[in-house]
Motif scaffolding. Structure first.
Motif, PDB file in Angstrom:
ATOM      1  N   PHE A  84      54.758  27.905 -57.672  1.00  0.00           N
ATOM      2  CA  PHE A  84      53.701  27.071 -58.243  1.00  0.00           C
ATOM      3  C   PHE A  84      52.918  26.432 -57.095  1.00  0.00           C
ATOM      4  O   PHE A  84      53.487  25.707 -56.280  1.00  0.00           O
ATOM      5  N   GLU A  85      51.596  26.691 -57.020  1.00  0.00           N
ATOM      6  CA  GLU A  85      50.805  26.188 -55.894  1.00  0.00           C
ATOM      7  C   GLU A  85      49.437  25.696 -56.375  1.00  0.00           C
ATOM      8  O   GLU A  85      48.769  26.390 -57.148  1.00  0.00           O
ATOM      9  N   PHE A  86      49.027  24.544 -55.896  1.00  0.00           N
ATOM     10  CA  PHE A  86      47.683  24.046 -56.182  1.00  0.00           C
ATOM     11  C   PHE A  86      46.669  24.511 -55.142  1.00  0.00           C
ATOM     12  O   PHE A  86      45.466  24.298 -55.318  1.00  0.00           O
ATOM     13  N   VAL A  87      47.146  25.125 -54.058  1.00  0.00           N
ATOM     14  CA  VAL A  87      46.272  25.589 -52.978  1.00  0.00           C
ATOM     15  C   VAL A  87      46.744  26.974 -52.561  1.00  0.00           C
ATOM     16  O   VAL A  87      47.945  27.266 -52.593  1.00  0.00           O
ATOM     17  N   GLY A  88      45.811  27.819 -52.143  1.00  0.00           N
ATOM     18  CA  GLY A  88      46.148  29.162 -51.704  1.00  0.00           C
ATOM     19  C   GLY A  88      46.756  29.193 -50.320  1.00  0.00           C
ATOM     20  O   GLY A  88      47.186  28.178 -49.776  1.00  0.00           O
ATOM     21  N   ALA A 108      43.281  19.743 -70.495  1.00  0.00           N
ATOM     22  CA  ALA A 108      43.542  19.616 -69.063  1.00  0.00           C
ATOM     23  C   ALA A 108      42.237  19.708 -68.286  1.00  0.00           C
ATOM     24  O   ALA A 108      41.329  20.442 -68.663  1.00  0.00           O
ATOM     25  N   GLY A 109      42.170  18.957 -67.190  1.00  0.00           N
ATOM     26  CA  GLY A 109      41.005  18.983 -66.320  1.00  0.00           C
ATOM     27  C   GLY A 109      40.015  17.875 -66.567  1.00  0.00           C
ATOM     28  O   GLY A 109      38.935  17.861 -65.970  1.00  0.00           O
ATOM     29  N   LEU A 110      40.370  16.904 -67.427  1.00  0.00           N
ATOM     30  CA  LEU A 110      39.436  15.832 -67.765  1.00  0.00           C
ATOM     31  C   LEU A 110      39.324  14.755 -66.700  1.00  0.00           C
ATOM     32  O   LEU A 110      38.395  13.942 -66.760  1.00  0.00           O
ATOM     33  N   ASP A 111      40.278  14.690 -65.774  1.00  0.00           N
ATOM     34  CA  ASP A 111      40.175  13.664 -64.734  1.00  0.00           C
ATOM     35  C   ASP A 111      40.813  14.154 -63.441  1.00  0.00           C
ATOM     36  O   ASP A 111      41.576  15.113 -63.436  1.00  0.00           O
ATOM     37  N   ASN A 112      40.483  13.488 -62.355  1.00  0.00           N
ATOM     38  CA  ASN A 112      41.127  13.755 -61.059  1.00  0.00           C
ATOM     39  C   ASN A 112      41.694  12.472 -60.476  1.00  0.00           C
ATOM     40  O   ASN A 112      41.652  12.244 -59.274  1.00  0.00           O
ATOM     41  N   TYR A 113      42.232  11.631 -61.369  1.00  0.00           N
ATOM     42  CA  TYR A 113      42.850  10.381 -60.937  1.00  0.00           C
ATOM     43  C   TYR A 113      44.023  10.648 -59.995  1.00  0.00           C
ATOM     44  O   TYR A 113      44.174  10.010 -58.957  1.00  0.00           O
ATOM     45  N   SER A 114      44.882  11.589 -60.355  1.00  0.00           N
ATOM     46  CA  SER A 114      46.061  11.906 -59.549  1.00  0.00           C
ATOM     47  C   SER A 114      45.852  13.258 -58.883  1.00  0.00           C
ATOM     48  O   SER A 114      45.808  14.290 -59.558  1.00  0.00           O
ATOM     49  N   ILE A 115      45.721  13.261 -57.571  1.00  0.00           N
ATOM     50  CA  ILE A 115      45.581  14.503 -56.823  1.00  0.00           C
ATOM     51  C   ILE A 115      46.975  15.003 -56.472  1.00  0.00           C
ATOM     52  O   ILE A 115      47.745  14.297 -55.821  1.00  0.00           O
ATOM     53  N   PRO A 116      47.353  16.204 -56.932  1.00  0.00           N
ATOM     54  CA  PRO A 116      48.704  16.710 -56.651  1.00  0.00           C
ATOM     55  C   PRO A 116      48.988  16.753 -55.158  1.00  0.00           C
ATOM     56  O   PRO A 116      48.114  17.110 -54.352  1.00  0.00           O
TER      57      PRO A 116
END
Length: 560
Positions: free
Chosen positions: A234-238, A177-185
């Motif tokens: 579940f959160e991608f941002v604080g 995991a973490g190899l690309d940032n093609y899809s931004i959640p």
């Protein structure tokens, strides 16, 4: 092609049982895909390489061990006729039975260190190993080139490997995991283009709905508060808890539930508008879960930069949260990569609710469906709710036009517990997973405080309100189950479908039969609202009051 986890797991099982595998000296790839089709087919044009000295953080994900035994265990765990019914495992027990071995975990650690990668995080279930290192070290260790590409559909570039990674490692990795940032959640909260609202019965400012109004409409009682239960978000941002405090102040209510902001991989848990950060989604997730279950023992926000980091933190928490919720969507390279975490949730008695999306019916052009079409979680669609008065009871409900739902765009196989319901649904697939499973209010009728400056009424909506609402509702059911001397309920989808097909369906659910998201709401199960919304304490009694009988086949799909 139908995507089945069991196909890949047979490969894993063969590897673990002594079948011929690549030797340590021979490079082998991971057991799931890691490279974007857009990179391989040239739709994403190369514009350069990542700087060799740039630092990256990755997660090496190890595969489950004894996969066939895990599949059998899950079948027994969710079969009411089995002596193992709902005898959930602790994290330690799961790790001993099905987690990667200590020897394999140590081998991956040694591989990382030998390739100039620094171990920056370990996991007690030995599934995740967090590493950091320079792009040059990562390229050498994984035999890839880390390129920069023009995104084919968005006005930005992204980084990604140019080929599948291979490693001189005898232990088969499941994923990196973490190899690309093609899809931004993306958070699934939605803003009304026209802020005029017809809301007239909410108890928050401007007659908008508070989270407590959803409790009054969908539960209607006072006895159950979620006491003894905890919710994980579940959160991608604080977030900034100032916004939560402002919400409660303006709603003239008090929050007594302890809030924990947990970074799962070093990601900051802070979110300040002055720094360009928006915490709208994160704050509303809290208010909806807390509004439904105001007596929770705790609420934990799991913040991270990868799905692997967040999900594994949820699977290894102390204590575990029996109810989990996600209001984010992204496009994975391979839609089976998160299934091992979902399997562990099921084994440990955890249920994940996921927002179905806010772009209407799922179609081939709907990019952000995952993970809502996974069979391992409970997918929550959207409705338009009317109540009898401010803080009053449910009055009526129709399908929300923007609510997500439909047939799996990832072509994930239909779970067995959904087959009978799908057979009675004219629009449903008999082959692929259908969604949503259930629904709740998602119209633009809510009160929201965010970004340390702004509170709005009747502007925000989305199934991201409905998913944490259902997590709070499950906390009520789990509280009742425990008070009845039972275990918590674990993964509830097989039970939900049994209830939906039973004689008490109309009293347990609000069957929503009007409105459309592109698919019409109909009598019984449909692709706009699933089985509908919870009907007070009746559904709680059905979930927690008695042991529902369904065949062991209903648990089979926990292993797909």
């Amino acid at each position: 092609m139908i995507r089945r986890l069991s196909v890949s797991l047979l490969v894993i099982a063969a590897m673990m049982s002594g079948a011929p595998v690549a030797s340590q000296a021979q490079s082998q790839s991971t057991l799931t895909r890691n490279v974007r089709d857009e990179v391989l087919n040239g739709r994403a044009k190369s514009v350069g390489r990542l700087p060799a000295t740039q630092s990256m953080r990755l997660v090496f994900v190890l595969a489950h061990r004894n996969q066939v035994e895990l599949e059998n265990f899950l079948q027994e765990l969710y079969d009411p006729y089995s002596p193992s019914y709902r005898k959930f495992l602790t994290v330690e027990e799961f790790t001993v039975k099905f987690g990667p071995s200590q020897e394999d975990y140590d081998s991956v650690i040694h591989f990382a260190e030998a390739n100039d990668l620094t171990v920056v995080g370990t996991a007690r279930n030995r599934m995740n190993l967090d590493v950091s290192g320079s792009v040059a070290s990562i390229e050498k260790a994984l035999h890839v080139n880390m390129g920069v590409y023009q995104h084919p559909t968005e006005n930005r570039t992204f980084y990604a490997p140019d080929r599948e990674p291979t490693m001189d490692l005898a232990v088969p990795l499941w994923r990196i995991a973490g190899l690309d940032n093609y899809s931004i959640p993306r958070p699934l909260v939605r803003v009304r283009s026209n802020a005029t609202s017809k809301a007239t019965t909410g108890s928050c400012p401007s007659q908008s709905f508070c989270g407590s109004d959803m409790r009054a409409a969908y539960y209607g009682g006072t006895t159950l508060t979620g006491a003894g239960q905890s919710v994980g978000l579940f959160e991608f941002v604080g977030t900034d808890l100032t916004d939560l405090n402002t919400y409660y102040k303006n709603a003239k209510q008090t929050n007594n539930v302890p809030i924990t902001l947990l970074s799962t991989d070093g990601t900051t848990t802070s979110c300040l508008a002055s720094a360009g950060c928006d915490d709208t989604e994160q704050t509303l997730d809290m208010t909806q879960a807390l509004g439904m279950a105001p007596g929770l023992s705790s609420l934990v926000m799991y913040v991270g930069s990868t799905d692997s980091a967040i999900f594994n933190a949820m699977a290894t928490a102390k204590p575990l949260n029996a109810q989990l919720s996600s209001s984010w969507a992204w496009l994975p390279v391979d839609p089976i990569t998160d299934n091992p975490y979902f399997e562990e949730f099921a084994a440990q008695g955890q249920n994940l609710f996921d927002a179905a999306g806010d772009s209407g019916k799922w179609t081939a052009s709907t990019e952000f469906v995952w993970p809502a079409d996974s069979a391992f979680l409970t997918t929550v669609g959207g409705t338009d709710l009317e109540t009898g008065s401010a803080g009053g009871p449910w009055s009526s409900e129709t399908a929300w036009a923007d609510g997500g739902g439909g047939i799996s765009t990832n072509k994930l196989e239909i779970p067995s517990w959904q087959v009978t319901a799908a057979a009675g649904c004219a629009d449903c697939s008999q082959t692929y997973r259908n969604g949503p499973d259930v629904s709740a209010n998602a119209n633009h009728t809510f009160y929201v405080c965010a970004d340390q400056t702004t509170c709005t009424a009747n502007v925000y909506g989305g199934t991201s309100f409905a998913a944490p609402m259902w997590a709070g509702y499950l906390a009520l059911a789990n509280q009742q189950a425990v008070s009845n001397g039972q275990s918590t309920l674990g993964f509830i989808n097989p039970t939900l479908y049994t209830i939906g097909l039973g004689s008490s369906y109309d009293s347990d659910f609000h069957d929503i039969t009007s409105g459309s998201n592109g698919y019409p709401a109909t009598v019984g199960y449909d692709l706009a609202t699933g089985w509908g919304s919870p009907n007070g304490s009746a559904l709680i009694n059905a979930l927690a009051g008695t042991c529902l009988l369904y065949t062991s086949d209903a648990a089979d799909d926990l292993t797909r």
